[in-house]
Design an enzyme around this catalytic site. Structure first.
Site, PDB file in Angstrom:
ATOM      1  N   THR A  71       0.850  -1.195   0.000  1.00 24.04           N
ATOM      2  CA  THR A  71       0.000   0.000   0.000  1.00 24.04           C
ATOM      3  C   THR A  71       0.888   1.249   0.000  1.00 24.04           C
ATOM      4  O   THR A  71       0.675   2.184  -0.790  1.00 24.04           O
ATOM      5  CB  THR A  71      -0.921  -0.008   1.251  1.00 24.04           C
ATOM      6  OG1 THR A  71      -1.778  -1.146   1.153  1.00 24.04           O
ATOM      7  CG2 THR A  71      -1.739   1.263   1.369  1.00 24.04           C
ATOM      8  N   ASN A 147      -6.084  -8.950  -8.044  1.00 27.24           N
ATOM      9  CA  ASN A 147      -6.344  -9.638  -6.776  1.00 27.24           C
ATOM     10  C   ASN A 147      -7.787 -10.100  -6.684  1.00 27.24           C
ATOM     11  O   ASN A 147      -8.119 -10.960  -5.886  1.00 27.24           O
ATOM     12  CB  ASN A 147      -6.031  -8.713  -5.588  1.00 27.24           C
ATOM     13  CG  ASN A 147      -6.732  -7.391  -5.700  1.00 27.24           C
ATOM     14  OD1 ASN A 147      -6.516  -6.650  -6.662  1.00 27.24           O
ATOM     15  ND2 ASN A 147      -7.595  -7.079  -4.759  1.00 27.24           N
ATOM     16  N   GLN A 177       0.146  -9.478  -6.713  1.00 27.86           N
ATOM     17  CA  GLN A 177      -0.404 -10.835  -6.879  1.00 27.86           C
ATOM     18  C   GLN A 177       0.395 -11.659  -7.891  1.00 27.86           C
ATOM     19  O   GLN A 177       0.053 -12.815  -8.145  1.00 27.86           O
ATOM     20  CB  GLN A 177      -1.883 -10.780  -7.291  1.00 27.86           C
ATOM     21  CG  GLN A 177      -2.797 -10.164  -6.248  1.00 27.86           C
ATOM     22  CD  GLN A 177      -2.929 -11.007  -4.971  1.00 27.86           C
ATOM     23  OE1 GLN A 177      -2.625 -12.197  -4.952  1.00 27.86           O
ATOM     24  NE2 GLN A 177      -3.377 -10.384  -3.890  1.00 27.86           N
ATOM     25  N   SER A 197       4.775  -7.117  -2.442  1.00 28.25           N
ATOM     26  CA  SER A 197       4.498  -7.256  -1.001  1.00 28.25           C
ATOM     27  C   SER A 197       4.961  -8.640  -0.564  1.00 28.25           C
ATOM     28  O   SER A 197       4.828  -9.604  -1.317  1.00 28.25           O
ATOM     29  CB  SER A 197       2.993  -7.109  -0.765  1.00 28.25           C
ATOM     30  OG  SER A 197       2.712  -7.174   0.610  1.00 28.25           O
ATOM     31  N   ALA A 198       5.485  -8.744   0.670  1.00 33.91           N
ATOM     32  CA  ALA A 198       6.035 -10.032   1.124  1.00 33.91           C
ATOM     33  C   ALA A 198       4.955 -11.014   1.565  1.00 33.91           C
ATOM     34  O   ALA A 198       5.080 -12.216   1.334  1.00 33.91           O
ATOM     35  CB  ALA A 198       7.005  -9.788   2.279  1.00 33.91           C
ATOM     36  N   HIS A 199       3.865 -10.500   2.170  1.00 33.13           N
ATOM     37  CA  HIS A 199       2.978 -11.438   2.860  1.00 33.13           C
ATOM     38  C   HIS A 199       2.028 -12.203   1.947  1.00 33.13           C
ATOM     39  O   HIS A 199       1.280 -13.058   2.397  1.00 33.13           O
ATOM     40  CB  HIS A 199       2.206 -10.724   3.993  1.00 33.13           C
ATOM     41  CG  HIS A 199       1.105  -9.816   3.550  1.00 33.13           C
ATOM     42  ND1 HIS A 199      -0.221 -10.181   3.585  1.00 33.13           N
ATOM     43  CD2 HIS A 199       1.132  -8.544   3.078  1.00 33.13           C
ATOM     44  CE1 HIS A 199      -0.964  -9.166   3.171  1.00 33.13           C
ATOM     45  NE2 HIS A 199      -0.165  -8.163   2.855  1.00 33.13           N
ATOM     46  N   THR A 235      13.879   3.761   9.993  1.00 30.02           N
ATOM     47  CA  THR A 235      14.777   2.615  10.151  1.00 30.02           C
ATOM     48  C   THR A 235      14.190   1.402   9.439  1.00 30.02           C
ATOM     49  O   THR A 235      13.000   1.100   9.587  1.00 30.02           O
ATOM     50  CB  THR A 235      14.969   2.304  11.659  1.00 30.02           C
ATOM     51  OG1 THR A 235      15.465   3.488  12.275  1.00 30.02           O
ATOM     52  CG2 THR A 235      15.941   1.153  11.877  1.00 30.02           C
ATOM     53  N   CYS A 317      -9.717  -6.031   1.419  1.00 28.54           N
ATOM     54  CA  CYS A 317     -10.041  -4.632   1.687  1.00 28.54           C
ATOM     55  C   CYS A 317     -11.465  -4.291   1.285  1.00 28.54           C
ATOM     56  O   CYS A 317     -12.041  -3.345   1.800  1.00 28.54           O
ATOM     57  CB  CYS A 317      -9.105  -3.700   0.920  1.00 28.54           C
ATOM     58  SG  CYS A 317      -7.406  -4.121   1.135  1.00 28.54           S
TER      59      CYS A 317
HETATM   60  N1  PLP Z   1      -2.040  -4.542  -4.302  1.00 26.68           N
HETATM   61  C1  PLP Z   1      -2.677  -5.724  -4.464  1.00 26.68           C
HETATM   62  C2  PLP Z   1      -2.971  -6.198  -5.851  1.00 26.68           C
HETATM   63  C3  PLP Z   1      -3.044  -6.485  -3.360  1.00 26.68           C
HETATM   64  O1  PLP Z   1      -3.677  -7.644  -3.533  1.00 26.68           O
HETATM   65  C4  PLP Z   1      -2.756  -5.992  -2.069  1.00 26.68           C
HETATM   66  C5  PLP Z   1      -3.188  -6.721  -0.869  1.00 26.68           C
HETATM   67  O2  PLP Z   1      -4.334  -7.127  -0.750  1.00 26.68           O
HETATM   68  C6  PLP Z   1      -2.078  -4.767  -1.957  1.00 26.68           C
HETATM   69  C7  PLP Z   1      -1.739  -4.076  -3.093  1.00 26.68           C
HETATM   70  C8  PLP Z   1      -1.727  -4.183  -0.607  1.00 26.68           C
HETATM   71  O3  PLP Z   1      -0.705  -4.938  -0.019  1.00 26.68           O
HETATM   72  P1  PLP Z   1      -0.259  -4.664   1.495  1.00 26.68           P
HETATM   73  O4  PLP Z   1      -1.140  -5.520   2.338  1.00 26.68           O
HETATM   74  O5  PLP Z   1       1.186  -5.108   1.567  1.00 26.68           O
HETATM   75  O6  PLP Z   1      -0.412  -3.229   1.762  1.00 26.68           O
END
Ligand code: PLP
Length: 373
Positions: A71, A147, A177, A197-199, A235, A317
């Protein structure tokens, strides 16, 4: 539990978790300090950036900036690139809220924003993009993989069009994704800014990164101690960064994973086919968007949860909101949007889990329709 909401998040890779703990408690040093323990950490961060660059199909050339999430990386890409004298900014209407809502905010502040329509497949409408391109366009943002639906946009085609009509425009892509799932080559794609994004791929939450082809095209949006080439002060989240590297190394072979997930997706589709539901997806097999006419998708999600199977309404979201901007743009009817759900697989989803979940979802739908008769 059967977990089929991997597009929302994934569990932390076990070895990555061990690394996380080590760098949180033992090797906890600040990478900006000048003693050798800190210099070692700084070097480890550099090696992680090299690893990320390689997975993005490029060489590391101080072109990876760590952020606290995708994000934030999307915010940095868009708000960091935006200038007062900017021309038109084009966004796919199918973007994640971390892009779409930034566009809406800039629009409120007077920026010249326009949106690119989607095709029924969920991909952008390339003709609409071409019609909206002119040498007045300064910025284009189109995600690689959706996503919501798994639709894959042809980034090379988009950059070729950009180069034809507005070669100086900046091209950003949200690759969250796709990273760790699809082959990425930012150089071949002709991308200037790429978000990850890592998660979403067995790394920790709270760490994202932005690939920046040329650091001059963005300004910082967070000011402070000047970390990350002065583009993202604060940091560095060392445990998360180094755990992210381990998670990337443990993803394994992308082609083999893809083949396995494709098999899962095919099995799932076969199991639910009997119900007469509609498949809204085409593209990445990691994300499957479905519509079950005549019922509310939210009810289905809860019925599945009562059977210990976790699926989703849509992106994490937007899952609490009614309506769906993306499915609407694809032309789905109100009924199909109301009855929509999202299934998302991972390399660790088993074929047995998939089959069982598909059968249970079919039963839930039949049961729910009976009840509503
Ligand atoms: N962009 C996409 C396509 C995503 O699927 C997501 C997470 O749902 C994000 C951005 C946001 O990722 P983060 O949770 O690391 O902010």
């Amino acid at each position: 539990m059967i977990y089929l909401d991997n597009a929302a998040t994934t569990p932390l890779d076990k070895e990555a978790g061990e690394i996380y703990l080590n760098f949180a408690s033992n090797d906890f040093f600040n990478p900006s300090a000048i003693y050798s323990k800190s210099i070692n950490i700084f070097n480890e961060i550099e090696i992680t950036k090299e690893c990320i660059a390689k997975h993005l199909g490029t060489n590391f050339d101080n072109n990876i900036i760590f952020t606290a999430s995708a994000t934030e990386a999307n915010n940095l890409a868009i708000r960091g690139a935006y200038r007062k004298n900017f021309g038109k900014m084009l966004f796919s209407i199918g973007e994640h809220p971390s892009v779409y809502n930034v566009a809406m905010e800039l629009k409120k502040q007077g920026a010249n924003i326009d949106f690119i329509n989607l095709q029924p497949s969920g991909e952008i409408d390339y003709l609409d993009l071409e019609n909206k391109l002119s040498n007045d366009v300064s910025f284009i943002s189109v995600m690689f993989c959706s996503n919501e639906t798994g639709a894959i946009n042809d980034l090379k085609r988009i950059s070729d069009l950009k180069n034809k009509y507005c070669p100086k425009a900046i091209l950003h892509s949200d690759g969250v994704q796709a990273f760790g799932k699809l082959k990425i080559n930012v150089e071949y794609f002709g991308i200037d800014l790429f978000t990850i994004s890592a998660h979403k791929t067995f790394g920790p939450k709270g760490i994202g990164a932005l690939y920046v082809k040329n650091k001059n095209i963005i300004n910082p949006i967070i000011f402070g101690g000047g970390q990350e080439y002065n583009l993202r002060s604060g940091t560095e989240n060392v445990p998360a960064i180094l755990a992210f590297k381990k998670a990337i190394l443990n993803v394994g072979n992308l082609k083999q994973n893809y083949k396995h997930v494709q098999e899962c997706c095919d099995i799932f589709k076969k199991e639910i086919n009997v119900t007469g539901c509609k498949i809204n997806s085409s593209g990445s097999p990691y994300v499957l968007s479905l519509s079950f006419p005549g019922v509310n998708g939210e009810t289905l999600v809860h019925m599945m949860e009562s059977k210990n199977i976790l699926i989703s309404r849509g992106s994490a979201c937007s899952s609490k909101k009614s309506g769906n901007r993306i499915l609407e743009a694809m032309g789905l009817s109100k009924e199909d949007i109301l009855g929509s759900i999202r299934i998302s697989f991972s390399k660790n989803t088993t074929l047995e889990e998939t089959r069982l979940a598909g059968q249970i979802l079919s039963n839930c739908y039949t049961e729910l329709k009976e009840k509503l008769k």
